[in-house]
Design an enzyme around this catalytic site. Sequence first.
Site, PDB file in Angstrom:
ATOM      1  N   GLY A 170       0.833  -1.200   0.000  1.00 41.57           N
ATOM      2  CA  GLY A 170       0.000   0.000   0.000  1.00 41.57           C
ATOM      3  C   GLY A 170       0.867   1.248   0.000  1.00 41.57           C
ATOM      4  O   GLY A 170       2.009   1.244  -0.450  1.00 41.57           O
ATOM      5  N   GLY A 171       0.305   2.325   0.561  1.00 41.66           N
ATOM      6  CA  GLY A 171       1.032   3.592   0.584  1.00 41.66           C
ATOM      7  C   GLY A 171       2.327   3.503   1.362  1.00 41.66           C
ATOM      8  O   GLY A 171       3.212   4.369   1.211  1.00 41.66           O
ATOM      9  N   GLY A 405      23.993  13.188 -29.513  1.00 45.19           N
ATOM     10  CA  GLY A 405      23.540  13.803 -28.264  1.00 45.19           C
ATOM     11  C   GLY A 405      24.101  13.081 -27.058  1.00 45.19           C
ATOM     12  O   GLY A 405      24.297  13.677 -25.990  1.00 45.19           O
ATOM     13  N   ALA A 406      24.387  11.793 -27.235  1.00 40.21           N
ATOM     14  CA  ALA A 406      24.918  11.023 -26.116  1.00 40.21           C
ATOM     15  C   ALA A 406      26.305  11.533 -25.724  1.00 40.21           C
ATOM     16  O   ALA A 406      26.688  11.477 -24.556  1.00 40.21           O
ATOM     17  CB  ALA A 406      24.952   9.546 -26.473  1.00 40.21           C
TER      18      ALA A 406
HETATM   19  C1  HXC Z   1      -3.371  -4.591  11.830  1.00 41.76           C
HETATM   20  C2  HXC Z   1      -2.302  -6.451  11.021  1.00 41.76           C
HETATM   21  C3  HXC Z   1      -2.111  -5.827   9.776  1.00 41.76           C
HETATM   22  C4  HXC Z   1      -2.586  -4.507   9.620  1.00 41.76           C
HETATM   23  C5  HXC Z   1      -1.264  -7.783   9.666  1.00 41.76           C
HETATM   24  N1  HXC Z   1      -1.781  -7.673  10.893  1.00 41.76           N
HETATM   25  N2  HXC Z   1      -1.459  -6.681   8.969  1.00 41.76           N
HETATM   26  N3  HXC Z   1      -2.925  -5.838  12.027  1.00 41.76           N
HETATM   27  N4  HXC Z   1      -3.207  -3.925  10.671  1.00 41.76           N
HETATM   28  N5  HXC Z   1      -2.412  -3.837   8.488  1.00 41.76           N
HETATM   29  C6  HXC Z   1      -1.778  -8.660  11.959  1.00 41.76           C
HETATM   30  C7  HXC Z   1      -2.653  -9.838  11.629  1.00 41.76           C
HETATM   31  O1  HXC Z   1      -3.978  -9.578  12.005  1.00 41.76           O
HETATM   32  C8  HXC Z   1      -2.029 -10.930  12.475  1.00 41.76           C
HETATM   33  O2  HXC Z   1      -2.450 -10.769  13.814  1.00 41.76           O
HETATM   34  C9  HXC Z   1      -0.557 -10.576  12.439  1.00 41.76           C
HETATM   35  O3  HXC Z   1      -0.473  -9.209  12.055  1.00 41.76           O
HETATM   36  C10 HXC Z   1       0.217 -11.383  11.431  1.00 41.76           C
HETATM   37  O4  HXC Z   1      -0.496 -11.332  10.196  1.00 41.76           O
HETATM   38  P1  HXC Z   1      -0.810 -12.640   9.359  1.00 41.76           P
HETATM   39  O5  HXC Z   1      -1.821 -12.257   8.351  1.00 41.76           O
HETATM   40  O6  HXC Z   1      -1.116 -13.782  10.268  1.00 41.76           O
HETATM   41  O7  HXC Z   1       0.604 -12.916   8.706  1.00 41.76           O
HETATM   42  P2  HXC Z   1       0.943 -13.447   7.246  1.00 41.76           P
HETATM   43  O8  HXC Z   1       0.097 -14.624   6.924  1.00 41.76           O
HETATM   44  O9  HXC Z   1       2.399 -13.591   7.224  1.00 41.76           O
HETATM   45  O10 HXC Z   1       0.486 -12.283   6.255  1.00 41.76           O
HETATM   46  C11 HXC Z   1       1.157 -11.040   6.276  1.00 41.76           C
HETATM   47  C12 HXC Z   1       0.409 -10.017   5.417  1.00 41.76           C
HETATM   48  C13 HXC Z   1      -1.079  -9.975   5.813  1.00 41.76           C
HETATM   49  C14 HXC Z   1       0.578 -10.405   3.932  1.00 41.76           C
HETATM   50  C15 HXC Z   1       1.107  -8.675   5.611  1.00 41.76           C
HETATM   51  O11 HXC Z   1      -1.137  -9.811   7.224  1.00 41.76           O
HETATM   52  C16 HXC Z   1      -1.803  -8.846   5.181  1.00 41.76           C
HETATM   53  O12 HXC Z   1      -2.192  -8.936   4.012  1.00 41.76           O
HETATM   54  N6  HXC Z   1      -2.035  -7.788   5.946  1.00 41.76           N
HETATM   55  C17 HXC Z   1      -2.757  -6.648   5.466  1.00 41.76           C
HETATM   56  C18 HXC Z   1      -1.930  -5.865   4.482  1.00 41.76           C
HETATM   57  C19 HXC Z   1      -2.635  -4.642   4.059  1.00 41.76           C
HETATM   58  O13 HXC Z   1      -3.508  -4.680   3.204  1.00 41.76           O
HETATM   59  N7  HXC Z   1      -2.327  -3.554   4.743  1.00 41.76           N
HETATM   60  C20 HXC Z   1      -2.905  -2.293   4.483  1.00 41.76           C
HETATM   61  C21 HXC Z   1      -2.198  -1.755   3.255  1.00 41.76           C
HETATM   62  S1  HXC Z   1      -2.831  -0.214   2.879  1.00 41.76           S
HETATM   63  P3  HXC Z   1      -2.741 -12.018  14.744  1.00 41.76           P
HETATM   64  O14 HXC Z   1      -3.124 -11.410  16.045  1.00 41.76           O
HETATM   65  O15 HXC Z   1      -3.822 -12.777  14.084  1.00 41.76           O
HETATM   66  O16 HXC Z   1      -1.445 -12.770  14.770  1.00 41.76           O
HETATM   67  C22 HXC Z   1      -1.836   0.757   3.688  1.00 41.76           C
HETATM   68  C23 HXC Z   1      -2.178   2.179   3.508  1.00 41.76           C
HETATM   69  C24 HXC Z   1      -0.999   3.017   3.879  1.00 41.76           C
HETATM   70  O17 HXC Z   1      -0.940   0.391   4.329  1.00 41.76           O
HETATM   71  C25 HXC Z   1      -1.272   4.363   3.341  1.00 41.76           C
HETATM   72  C26 HXC Z   1      -0.123   5.279   3.617  1.00 41.76           C
HETATM   73  C27 HXC Z   1      -0.321   6.568   2.897  1.00 41.76           C
END
Ligand code: HXC
Length: 515
Positions: A170-171, A405-406
Amino acid sequence: MVKDRIEELDALSSESELGGGQNRIDKQHSSGKWTARERIDYLLDSGSFEEVDKYVRHQCHDYGMFKNRPYGDGVVTGTGTVNGRPVAIFSQDFTVFGGSLGEMFASKIVKINSIGQKNGLPVIGLNDSGGARIQEGVLSLAGYADIFLQNVMSSGVIPQISAIMGPCAGGAVYSPAITDFIYMVSGTSHMFVTGPAVIKAVTHEDIDFESLGGAAVHNEISGVAHFESESDEDCLNGIKRLLSFIPSNNMDSPPYAPTDDPADRTEPALDEIIPNDPNIPYDMKDVIRLLVDDGDFYEVHEHWARNILVGFARMAGYTFGIIANQPNHLAGCLDINSSTKGARFVRFCDAFNIPLLVLEDIPGFLPGVNQEHGGIIRNGAKLIYAFAEATVPKMTVITRKAYGGAYCAMNSRHIRADAVFAWPSAEIAVMGSQGAVSIIRKKEIDEAENPNEKRQELILDYNRHFATPYIAASKGYVDHVIKPSVTRQHIIKTFNVIKTKRDHNPPKKHGNIPL
Ligand code: HXC
């Protein structure tokens, strides 16, 4: 009473150091990754880490979060030394809420960035995070934006180095993207703005994490990453090596590394390296290794836009940023990606007082509809802009072709190179002989009894008179025509004169590089 308090501190400290707990640490290890603290321990000199904000906790009440408030909040931050030089560092802890970033987590990174900026220290970010902490909503977004602002303010002031050692989605990708260098670890790191599921829903494309945003993809195809590492250990070793070449801030000089490699070393192999046939390629990396101290070249962006080589090396102990055409790939032509790659590297070196050494063998810009429609004009302009605005000491060695030009773009005398050397094999002209005679001698060729014979005769004539270093040398555009074998001594002697150079651009808010 005081003893109780000290015991309490010990207990809290241990709790903080355990992050998300032993089970999650085991899971981190079984997925081939080190923990946030293990990474810091490996990168920093033993015992040098001074942690800050170890007891920070999140303030979130939503989704029952207040019942689980781990100390440190998922990111380990502090300062330490690498080979004796101070750095500021943050290391995201995937064992705590998946390393996700919320309000307090972000404030810790902001604090460590400020420490780096105020004290002129490189900031190293070890990223391993699920992105914005979903439960903290817009506070997470605010945290990211605060970090972006700081990354931009620190740009050109202190080196900022990012290692992607897990997910970065994401961001969240934009903080590393604003920093100077990105390392990725094969197999365990991924970077993407939108993941496979969203892509499937929107464009119906099927793709997995690795093919979308793995280390190979970003090192070879997108150019987002600069270094591909085999493991956490390899990645952290790479960062140590990079730091050995670069200064701690823009007011500092790069580290000097005394060497036993003689400054006057002659290298007879260089006299043999250019093939007799100008259409036969050779490996410019061989030239670089023969010229620099101990053959040590740390290549940046090794796998992307391979028609240009960029990286760090030393000459007589001084760091140089090397930019070289690579005849072995696309004949060393400049195209969109290689222009962008070169320009970004030149700007890093210029910002951080690193002198430039250009090795030039380039037939021109790459022809093609894709290149024209993709904006080779806009992108090629970046390289000209970057070389022209750079005020660090700048030298060029023309080994063979310098056409069109290079010739102008590759750090020519006209855009403020301090010294231009040419080997006797140099061909400096508006264009190659084939194209040139077809245009300016067309009538003679068409009217000849044997047009092919005539063409060959005219090509030979053109090569003899135009495709040499001597016309440019007669104008002073080339300062010295030198034997290849003595190139190292000429570069070092000249650098000893120009290393104290002071040059300035006109005062302005900032230029407008064609982006
Ligand atoms: C809160 C999160 C989290 C998140 C993971 N966890 N991502 N908690 N916010 N964004 C937590 C899970 O709930 C889990 O908690 C623990 O971290 C481990 O995650 P798992 O999913 O069990 O691990 P894994 O299978 O290795 O997968 C990792 C992952 C997946 C691929 C990163 O967790 C995932 O897809 N997370 C979401 C990614 C995402 O979409 N993020 C937002 C992006 S948008 P428990 O307690 O169950 O162990 C963004 C916007 C930013 O970031 C903008 C900035 C301008």
